[in-house]
Motif scaffolding. Sequence first.
Motif, PDB file in Angstrom:
ATOM      1  N   PRO A   1       4.781  -2.693 -12.976  1.00 42.77           N
ATOM      2  CA  PRO A   1       4.961  -1.804 -12.325  1.00 42.77           C
ATOM      3  C   PRO A   1       4.310  -1.750 -11.043  1.00 42.77           C
ATOM      4  CG  PRO A   1       4.396  -0.602 -14.223  1.00 42.77           C
ATOM      5  CD  PRO A   1       4.425  -2.031 -14.378  1.00 42.77           C
ATOM      6  N   ASN A   2       3.027  -2.191 -10.969  1.00 40.27           N
ATOM      7  CA  ASN A   2       2.055  -2.075  -9.944  1.00 40.27           C
ATOM      8  C   ASN A   2       2.574  -3.349  -9.204  1.00 40.27           C
ATOM      9  OD1 ASN A   2      -0.528  -3.131  -8.794  1.00 40.27           O
ATOM     10  ND2 ASN A   2      -1.231  -1.102  -9.310  1.00 40.27           N
ATOM     11  N   LEU A   3       2.721  -3.020  -7.833  1.00 36.81           N
ATOM     12  CA  LEU A   3       3.017  -4.146  -6.981  1.00 36.81           C
ATOM     13  C   LEU A   3       1.926  -5.029  -6.927  1.00 36.81           C
ATOM     14  CD1 LEU A   3       5.728  -5.097  -5.486  1.00 36.81           C
ATOM     15  CD2 LEU A   3       4.897  -3.652  -3.563  1.00 36.81           C
ATOM     16  N   VAL A   4       0.839  -4.714  -6.783  1.00 40.12           N
ATOM     17  CA  VAL A   4      -0.194  -5.573  -6.390  1.00 40.12           C
ATOM     18  C   VAL A   4      -0.358  -6.685  -7.558  1.00 40.12           C
ATOM     19  CG1 VAL A   4      -2.839  -5.883  -5.983  1.00 40.12           C
ATOM     20  CG2 VAL A   4      -1.787  -4.002  -5.034  1.00 40.12           C
ATOM     21  N   LYS A   5      -0.371  -6.091  -8.904  1.00 38.54           N
ATOM     22  CA  LYS A   5      -0.189  -7.104  -9.924  1.00 38.54           C
ATOM     23  C   LYS A   5       0.837  -7.986 -10.222  1.00 38.54           C
ATOM     24  CE  LYS A   5      -3.171  -4.407 -13.097  1.00 38.54           C
ATOM     25  NZ  LYS A   5      -3.097  -3.351 -14.424  1.00 38.54           N
TER      26      LYS A   5
ATOM     27  N   TRP B   1      -1.688  23.738 -14.776  1.00 34.83           N
ATOM     28  CA  TRP B   1      -0.673  22.840 -14.780  1.00 34.83           C
ATOM     29  C   TRP B   1      -0.842  21.845 -15.756  1.00 34.83           C
ATOM     30  CZ3 TRP B   1       0.057  17.885 -13.004  1.00 34.83           C
ATOM     31  CH2 TRP B   1       1.019  17.190 -12.918  1.00 34.83           C
ATOM     32  N   ALA B   2       0.202  21.458 -16.433  1.00 32.51           N
ATOM     33  CA  ALA B   2       0.337  20.288 -17.346  1.00 32.51           C
ATOM     34  C   ALA B   2       1.507  19.640 -16.595  1.00 32.51           C
ATOM     35  CB  ALA B   2       0.578  20.743 -18.784  1.00 32.51           C
ATOM     36  N   GLY B   3       1.257  18.257 -16.640  1.00 29.02           N
ATOM     37  CA  GLY B   3       2.078  17.168 -16.115  1.00 29.02           C
ATOM     38  C   GLY B   3       2.123  15.908 -16.759  1.00 29.02           C
ATOM     39  N   GLU B   4       3.107  14.929 -16.771  1.00 32.62           N
ATOM     40  CA  GLU B   4       3.170  13.814 -17.253  1.00 32.62           C
ATOM     41  C   GLU B   4       3.685  12.757 -16.176  1.00 32.62           C
ATOM     42  OE1 GLU B   4       4.255  11.492 -21.453  1.00 32.62           O
ATOM     43  OE2 GLU B   4       4.701  13.271 -21.037  1.00 32.62           O
ATOM     44  N   TYR B   5       3.007  11.573 -16.168  1.00 33.44           N
ATOM     45  CA  TYR B   5       3.610  10.636 -15.230  1.00 33.44           C
ATOM     46  C   TYR B   5       4.246   9.422 -16.129  1.00 33.44           C
ATOM     47  CZ  TYR B   5       1.010  12.927 -11.373  1.00 33.44           C
ATOM     48  OH  TYR B   5       0.660  13.770 -10.492  1.00 33.44           O
ATOM     49  N   GLU B   6       5.522   9.040 -15.517  1.00 30.04           N
ATOM     50  CA  GLU B   6       5.924   7.849 -16.274  1.00 30.04           C
ATOM     51  C   GLU B   6       5.005   6.530 -15.798  1.00 30.04           C
ATOM     52  OE1 GLU B   6       8.098   8.366 -18.709  1.00 30.04           O
ATOM     53  OE2 GLU B   6       8.219  10.588 -18.433  1.00 30.04           O
ATOM     54  N   TYR B   7       5.789   5.404 -16.475  1.00 29.34           N
ATOM     55  CA  TYR B   7       5.449   4.067 -16.221  1.00 29.34           C
ATOM     56  C   TYR B   7       5.000   3.587 -14.894  1.00 29.34           C
ATOM     57  CZ  TYR B   7       5.740  -0.950 -17.232  1.00 29.34           C
ATOM     58  OH  TYR B   7       5.540  -2.283 -17.418  1.00 29.34           O
ATOM     59  N   ASP B   8       5.919   4.093 -14.093  1.00 27.41           N
ATOM     60  CA  ASP B   8       5.714   3.692 -12.519  1.00 27.41           C
ATOM     61  C   ASP B   8       4.925   4.677 -11.877  1.00 27.41           C
ATOM     62  OD1 ASP B   8       7.409   5.841 -12.012  1.00 27.41           O
ATOM     63  OD2 ASP B   8       8.935   4.693 -10.864  1.00 27.41           O
ATOM     64  N   LEU B   9       4.560   5.834 -12.361  1.00 29.16           N
ATOM     65  CA  LEU B   9       3.631   6.782 -11.647  1.00 29.16           C
ATOM     66  C   LEU B   9       4.042   7.469 -10.352  1.00 29.16           C
ATOM     67  CD1 LEU B   9       0.256   4.614 -12.006  1.00 29.16           C
ATOM     68  CD2 LEU B   9       0.850   6.586 -13.344  1.00 29.16           C
ATOM     69  N   ASN B  10       5.397   7.363 -10.149  1.00 30.74           N
ATOM     70  CA  ASN B  10       5.875   7.756  -9.036  1.00 30.74           C
ATOM     71  C   ASN B  10       6.234   9.283  -9.049  1.00 30.74           C
ATOM     72  OD1 ASN B  10       5.691   5.706  -7.192  1.00 30.74           O
ATOM     73  ND2 ASN B  10       7.590   4.818  -7.849  1.00 30.74           N
TER      74      ASN B  10
ATOM     75  N   PRO C   1      -3.767  -1.084  -0.942  1.00 33.26           N
ATOM     76  CA  PRO C   1      -3.385  -1.754  -2.108  1.00 33.26           C
ATOM     77  C   PRO C   1      -4.311  -1.524  -3.342  1.00 33.26           C
ATOM     78  CG  PRO C   1      -4.228  -3.490  -0.808  1.00 33.26           C
ATOM     79  CD  PRO C   1      -4.116  -1.930  -0.068  1.00 33.26           C
ATOM     80  N   LEU C   2      -3.916  -1.100  -4.455  1.00 31.98           N
ATOM     81  CA  LEU C   2      -4.784  -1.102  -5.659  1.00 31.98           C
ATOM     82  C   LEU C   2      -4.091  -1.685  -6.854  1.00 31.98           C
ATOM     83  CD1 LEU C   2      -5.827   2.913  -5.331  1.00 31.98           C
ATOM     84  CD2 LEU C   2      -7.187   0.789  -5.122  1.00 31.98           C
ATOM     85  N   GLU C   3      -5.081  -2.488  -7.761  1.00 40.17           N
ATOM     86  CA  GLU C   3      -4.267  -2.985  -8.765  1.00 40.17           C
ATOM     87  C   GLU C   3      -4.391  -1.958 -10.204  1.00 40.17           C
ATOM     88  OE1 GLU C   3      -5.244  -6.427 -10.543  1.00 40.17           O
ATOM     89  OE2 GLU C   3      -5.376  -7.736  -9.003  1.00 40.17           O
ATOM     90  N   THR C   4      -5.070  -0.958  -9.887  1.00 37.38           N
ATOM     91  CA  THR C   4      -5.366   0.000 -10.852  1.00 37.38           C
ATOM     92  C   THR C   4      -5.201   1.341 -10.208  1.00 37.38           C
ATOM     93  OG1 THR C   4      -6.702  -1.367 -12.332  1.00 37.38           O
ATOM     94  CG2 THR C   4      -6.550   0.729 -12.971  1.00 37.38           C
ATOM     95  N   VAL C   5      -4.029   2.159 -10.741  1.00 35.71           N
ATOM     96  CA  VAL C   5      -3.850   3.402 -10.292  1.00 35.71           C
ATOM     97  C   VAL C   5      -3.755   4.303 -11.493  1.00 35.71           C
ATOM     98  CG1 VAL C   5      -2.405   5.268  -9.258  1.00 35.71           C
ATOM     99  CG2 VAL C   5      -2.605   2.978  -8.190  1.00 35.71           C
ATOM    100  N   ARG C   6      -4.674   4.990 -11.892  1.00 31.23           N
ATOM    101  CA  ARG C   6      -4.733   5.615 -13.236  1.00 31.23           C
ATOM    102  C   ARG C   6      -4.117   7.194 -13.405  1.00 31.23           C
ATOM    103  NH1 ARG C   6      -9.408   2.836 -13.364  1.00 31.23           N
ATOM    104  NH2 ARG C   6      -9.677   1.213 -15.017  1.00 31.23           N
TER     105      ARG C   6
END
Lengths: 307, 307
Positions: free
Chosen positions: A182-186, B81-90, B223-228
Amino acid sequence: MSVTVVGSIAFDAVKTPFGERERMLGGSAVHFSLAAGFFGDVRVVGPVGDDFGDAEYAVLHEHGVNTDDIERVPGGRTFFWAGEYEYDLNTARTLDTQLNVFGDFAPKLSDASRAADTLFLANIQPDLQREVREQCGGVQIAALDSMNFWIESTRDSLLKTIAGVDMVLMNDAELRMLTEEPNLVKAAAAVRAIGPRVVIAKQGEYGAALFTEDGFFALPAYPLETVRDPTGAGDSFAGGLMGYLDSQGGNADDATLRRAMAYGSTLASFWVEEFGCERAERLTRDEIDERYEQFKRMTAIESVPAT
Amino acid sequence: MSVTVVGSIAFDAVKTPFGERERMLGGSAVHFSLAAGFFGDVRVVGPVGDDFGDAEYAVLHEHGVNTDDIERVPGGRTFFWAGEYEYDLNTARTLDTQLNVFGDFAPKLSDASRAADTLFLANIQPDLQREVREQCGGVQIAALDSMNFWIESTRDSLLKTIAGVDMVLMNDAELRMLTEEPNLVKAAAAVRAIGPRVVIAKQGEYGAALFTEDGFFALPAYPLETVRDPTGAGDSFAGGLMGYLDSQGGNADDATLRRAMAYGSTLASFWVEEFGCERAERLTRDEIDERYEQFKRMTAIESVPAT
């Protein structure tokens, strides 16, 4: 220098919130070659039927596109696509697809087409893309496009084909799908690991991003108040980009690639202003260069002052 | 020069594919003020409960954020606030919202907060935003953020509030929703027609676009390889942007706005590398300036050579 493009030649029926056309010239190889034709010699390879007439050839010839390798299949009909865009113009709903002569397409390249310096494999079956790539041993830059359909149905063949090209131009969602990342850079790094030196992610209204060994570059789309029909945006982007690269003598360093992306975006911006190739048909190189310069100013960040 | 921000102060529980936190410092005014704090004086206005303790104040103080106008409600609990992000983090899926003391929030600004040069009205009820705007008569630049909830539930009030600010920073989808205009160029023009001189469309992973009388500018995201964890990305973008503008003495010409956007994007890029404010807590101005310079090089299109 010259460009050879292999892909679909089509008639399109398109409806958008801004109008409709029942039958207009289209297909990825047509959009690409008209755009690339502003920068130099282009040869287009693809099949048509009896219904592809003088008027259609004339559009290509007027833009300097060599049509010797358009294969006319007697008794056949040209590929036909009908689609509709919703309010936001982001996604096309396909209403009808008639492959016709495109269903049995086996690309036959003349010596002149094989001798191109720049090769673009538009979005067709990846086995065919690979056959064409192998016929064009002497190209300096070979690039391909693909789509979700081929990723799902012919993934292994597509990966093999990607391994044999220098550049991949695909939608960002499809790069993610292809690499399951899902990460575009990767995702771009994963595609580069297969072989291509350059990956360009097309991002629709958000522009495009470039990934090379040297790093990252991204461009927004040229801002338009009026987008009438997005059909051909991606292919005209690719045509402007590859046509400009070809005109630079095969130089594809990062600075040249960045300018090529800006030319690609510029071409695409004209394309979507009207239906199909209609804006392209009366477009001039001066208009392109003028918008390119505007576009460059629009994306410049000035240096921070010393304060 | 100084910045006042009014908005939420919160504890967040966040889960992403890369980890989770059960209770971390958050809220739009917190993310904003920590980011803006790298550029100068910031005062944060918002309510907290008894559960907001020394550790939380310390994070703000260590970044030079003035907390005199944080209103501590005895017996109350801080917004959660409690929330969850899916696989694509969008997109975040909200799991729980407990307004707590934020439900009765009536902003009370000290003279010092009212005397700010730069005012940011984070995403809160538009009547409250307008009240605060009216209390800060002397600001040089007032900006606001908002969201789909207020567009749907308090549209008229929001439009009135927008009419009274200089800048609007909103997600592109929300600008479209507010103006009922799918074309972003037209949507931005429609917002500018209400009053604000500057419209900035936040575009998530695609970056941000600027619309002013003089034209258009857009920046990709760094551009980031890692968005947590994307929580706080938009607010840290706004904080970096407004903080930089404030540091430029209220100058908000297009060149300054472009640099401000690049600083905003730079801040947001650090933010999303780790959960909540965790990366921000040990971030330095030198790191920010270094990435800003890298980022500028990443977006430059070199001139076309004379050939």
